[in-house]
Enzyme design. Structure first.
Site, PDB file in Angstrom:
ATOM      1  N   SER A 139      48.368  36.077 159.405  1.00 51.46           N
ATOM      2  CA  SER A 139      49.707  35.521 159.643  1.00 51.46           C
ATOM      3  C   SER A 139      50.493  35.547 158.345  1.00 51.46           C
ATOM      4  CB  SER A 139      49.566  34.074 160.125  1.00 51.46           C
ATOM      5  OG  SER A 139      50.803  33.408 160.075  1.00 51.46           O
TER       6      SER A 139
ATOM      7  N   TYR B  59      45.402  25.814 159.663  1.00 56.57           N
ATOM      8  CA  TYR B  59      45.824  27.140 160.117  1.00 56.57           C
ATOM      9  C   TYR B  59      46.116  28.051 158.921  1.00 56.57           C
ATOM     10  CZ  TYR B  59      48.411  30.728 162.673  1.00 56.57           C
ATOM     11  OH  TYR B  59      48.840  31.922 163.208  1.00 56.57           O
TER      12      TYR B  59
HETATM   13  N1  LIG Z   1      52.665  33.632 167.773  1.00 60.02           N
HETATM   14  C1  LIG Z   1      52.890  33.655 166.477  1.00 60.02           C
HETATM   15  O1  LIG Z   1      54.001  33.313 165.996  1.00 60.02           O
HETATM   16  C2  LIG Z   1      51.814  34.129 165.538  1.00 60.02           C
HETATM   17  C3  LIG Z   1      52.162  34.401 164.202  1.00 60.02           C
HETATM   18  C4  LIG Z   1      51.184  34.836 163.338  1.00 60.02           C
HETATM   19  C5  LIG Z   1      49.890  35.050 163.767  1.00 60.02           C
HETATM   20  N2  LIG Z   1      49.585  34.770 165.073  1.00 60.02           N
HETATM   21  C6  LIG Z   1      48.198  34.988 165.493  1.00 60.02           C
HETATM   22  O2  LIG Z   1      48.166  35.841 166.606  1.00 60.02           O
HETATM   23  C7  LIG Z   1      46.976  35.602 167.350  1.00 60.02           C
HETATM   24  C8  LIG Z   1      47.321  35.474 168.827  1.00 60.02           C
HETATM   25  O3  LIG Z   1      48.072  34.283 169.012  1.00 60.02           O
HETATM   26  P1  LIG Z   1      49.280  34.176 170.036  1.00 60.02           P
HETATM   27  O4  LIG Z   1      50.474  33.785 169.265  1.00 60.02           O
HETATM   28  O5  LIG Z   1      49.328  35.358 170.905  1.00 60.02           O
HETATM   29  O6  LIG Z   1      48.834  32.855 170.816  1.00 60.02           O
HETATM   30  P2  LIG Z   1      48.286  32.628 172.306  1.00 60.02           P
HETATM   31  O7  LIG Z   1      49.245  33.123 173.306  1.00 60.02           O
HETATM   32  O8  LIG Z   1      47.899  31.192 172.296  1.00 60.02           O
HETATM   33  O9  LIG Z   1      46.992  33.540 172.360  1.00 60.02           O
HETATM   34  C9  LIG Z   1      45.792  33.166 171.746  1.00 60.02           C
HETATM   35  C10 LIG Z   1      44.684  33.965 172.366  1.00 60.02           C
HETATM   36  O10 LIG Z   1      43.455  33.627 171.676  1.00 60.02           O
HETATM   37  C11 LIG Z   1      42.501  33.276 172.651  1.00 60.02           C
HETATM   38  N3  LIG Z   1      41.580  32.265 172.133  1.00 60.02           N
HETATM   39  C12 LIG Z   1      41.876  31.102 171.514  1.00 60.02           C
HETATM   40  N4  LIG Z   1      40.761  30.448 171.198  1.00 60.02           N
HETATM   41  C13 LIG Z   1      39.725  31.214 171.649  1.00 60.02           C
HETATM   42  C14 LIG Z   1      38.324  31.064 171.626  1.00 60.02           C
HETATM   43  N5  LIG Z   1      37.733  29.999 171.069  1.00 60.02           N
HETATM   44  N6  LIG Z   1      37.566  32.042 172.156  1.00 60.02           N
HETATM   45  C15 LIG Z   1      38.143  33.128 172.725  1.00 60.02           C
HETATM   46  N7  LIG Z   1      39.473  33.331 172.777  1.00 60.02           N
HETATM   47  C16 LIG Z   1      40.251  32.373 172.242  1.00 60.02           C
HETATM   48  C17 LIG Z   1      43.279  32.718 173.813  1.00 60.02           C
HETATM   49  O11 LIG Z   1      42.496  32.823 174.974  1.00 60.02           O
HETATM   50  P3  LIG Z   1      42.480  31.710 176.149  1.00 60.02           P
HETATM   51  O12 LIG Z   1      43.898  31.235 176.267  1.00 60.02           O
HETATM   52  O13 LIG Z   1      41.992  32.489 177.317  1.00 60.02           O
HETATM   53  O14 LIG Z   1      41.552  30.665 175.657  1.00 60.02           O
HETATM   54  C18 LIG Z   1      44.485  33.639 173.843  1.00 60.02           C
HETATM   55  O15 LIG Z   1      44.177  34.821 174.521  1.00 60.02           O
HETATM   56  C19 LIG Z   1      46.341  34.340 166.746  1.00 60.02           C
HETATM   57  O16 LIG Z   1      45.289  34.701 165.881  1.00 60.02           O
HETATM   58  C20 LIG Z   1      47.479  33.738 165.957  1.00 60.02           C
HETATM   59  O17 LIG Z   1      47.039  32.934 164.900  1.00 60.02           O
HETATM   60  C21 LIG Z   1      50.501  34.327 165.964  1.00 60.02           C
END
Ligand SMILES: NC(=O)c1ccc[n+]([C@@H]2O[C@H](COP(=O)([O-])OP(=O)(O)OC[C@H]3O[C@@H](n4cnc5c(N)ncnc54)[C@H](OP(=O)(O)O)[C@@H]3O)[C@@H](O)[C@H]2O)c1
Length: 248
Positions: free
Chosen positions: A134, A147
């Site tokens: 991130s 985080y």
């Molecule tokens: N959105 C942002 O602004 C942003 C910015 C920078 C980085 N990121 C990173 O991008 C990645 C994806 O996040 P997102 O924003 O797309 O959020 P999201 O919609 O909440 O997606 C998170 C995903 O991770 C899975 N997950 C969470 N905990 C898990 C576990 N213990 N075991 C297996 N799967 C798990 C969830 O699966 P389930 O829901 O099925 O549990 C979901 O598919 C993350 O690493 C996040 O830190 C996001």
């Protein structure tokens, strides 16, 4: 072009958008997540685009389960690309437990995903690994202590892996997005500058992975702000970040 791709956290947000971005005839997708219904929905949408899809309902914290799944996928269709995307930003856990809970998913979960795939890729001398970090990985923020620290850990780990395994035919990239629309950001009650739709993030990630970029950051104005933040004296950064909203 990558033909066999494994993505964790594919049941929503950026992971879902990446799965759909790569879904095409001739492509094998292995998708991971915990929510079976959402994961199945993503698998169905990817199949509709012509991809062959298998999915695994499981927790990235389950080291043995992840190893068994990744090796089974690799046995059937040797992985070209593995994207360790699953992550959380906070939990409802007691504050004393929160650090362990966030690190268990964002750091240990990444190890449990990357290491089995890396071992297989090293054995055949080719493969690509992408680790989701991130833009928050450069500054320790009071509003997301665990985080920011967990994302810094996997950012540096990924950078080091890239350098260590480059001459073995293994490409490693670290992805550092700014704000992206997803379930993670849906609950944020503060203004998120330069918020990108997940589909746009997925397109950019795919393009830059194809060029083997070591560090994939976007959007650039936020990347610049973070970079400037790392150059400023610590006391000034303390003052500038003191009023940032807190997630937990
Ligand atoms: N959105 C942002 O602004 C942003 C910015 C920078 C980085 N990121 C990173 O991008 C990645 C994806 O996040 P997102 O924003 O797309 O959020 P999201 O919609 O909440 O997606 C998170 C995903 O991770 C899975 N997950 C969470 N905990 C898990 C576990 N213990 N075991 C297996 N799967 C798990 C969830 O699966 P389930 O829901 O099925 O549990 C979901 O598919 C993350 O690493 C996040 O830190 C996001």
């Amino acid at each position: 072009m990558a033909q066999s791709i494994l993505i964790t956290g594919a049941s929503s947000g950026i992971g879902e958008a990446l799965a759909l971005e790569y879904a095409a005839p001739g492509v094998g997708l292995a998708l991971g997540g915990r929510d079976a219904a959402r994961l199945e929905g993503v698998a169905r949408a990817c199949r509709a685009r012509g991809a062959e899809v298998v999915f695994h309902v499981g927790d990235v914290c389950d080291r043995a389960g992840m190893k068994a799944w990744i090796e089974a996928v690799d046995d059937c269709r040797p992985l070209d690309l593995m994207i360790a995307n699953a992550g959380i930003d906070a939990t409802d856990a007691d504050p004393a437990e929160r650090t362990y809970a966030v690190f268990a998913v964002n750091v240990d979960g990444v190890f449990h995903t990357v290491l089995p795939a890396l071992a297989r890729m090293r054995a055949r001398g080719r493969g690509q690994i992408a680790i989701m970090s991130s833009l928050a990985a450069w500054l320790g923020l009071a509003g997301s202590v665990d985080y920011t620290a967990s994302k810094a850990a996997v950012r540096v780990w990924g950078e080091a892996l890239r350098r260590r395994h480059a001459d073995e035919g293994i490409r490693v990239s670290v992805i550092c997005p700014g704000f992206v629309t997803s379930r993670m950001t849906a609950g944020n009650r503060f203004r998120m500058p330069l918020l990108w739709p997940a589909e746009r993030a997925a397109r950019v990630i795919r393009r830059r992975l194809a060029r083997n970029r070591g560090l994939i950051t976007f959007p650039w104005p936020l990347r610049l702000a973070v970079y400037v933040g790392t150059l400023l004296p610590q006391r000034l950064v303390d003052l500038l970040t003191a009023r940032l909203p807190r997630k937990v």
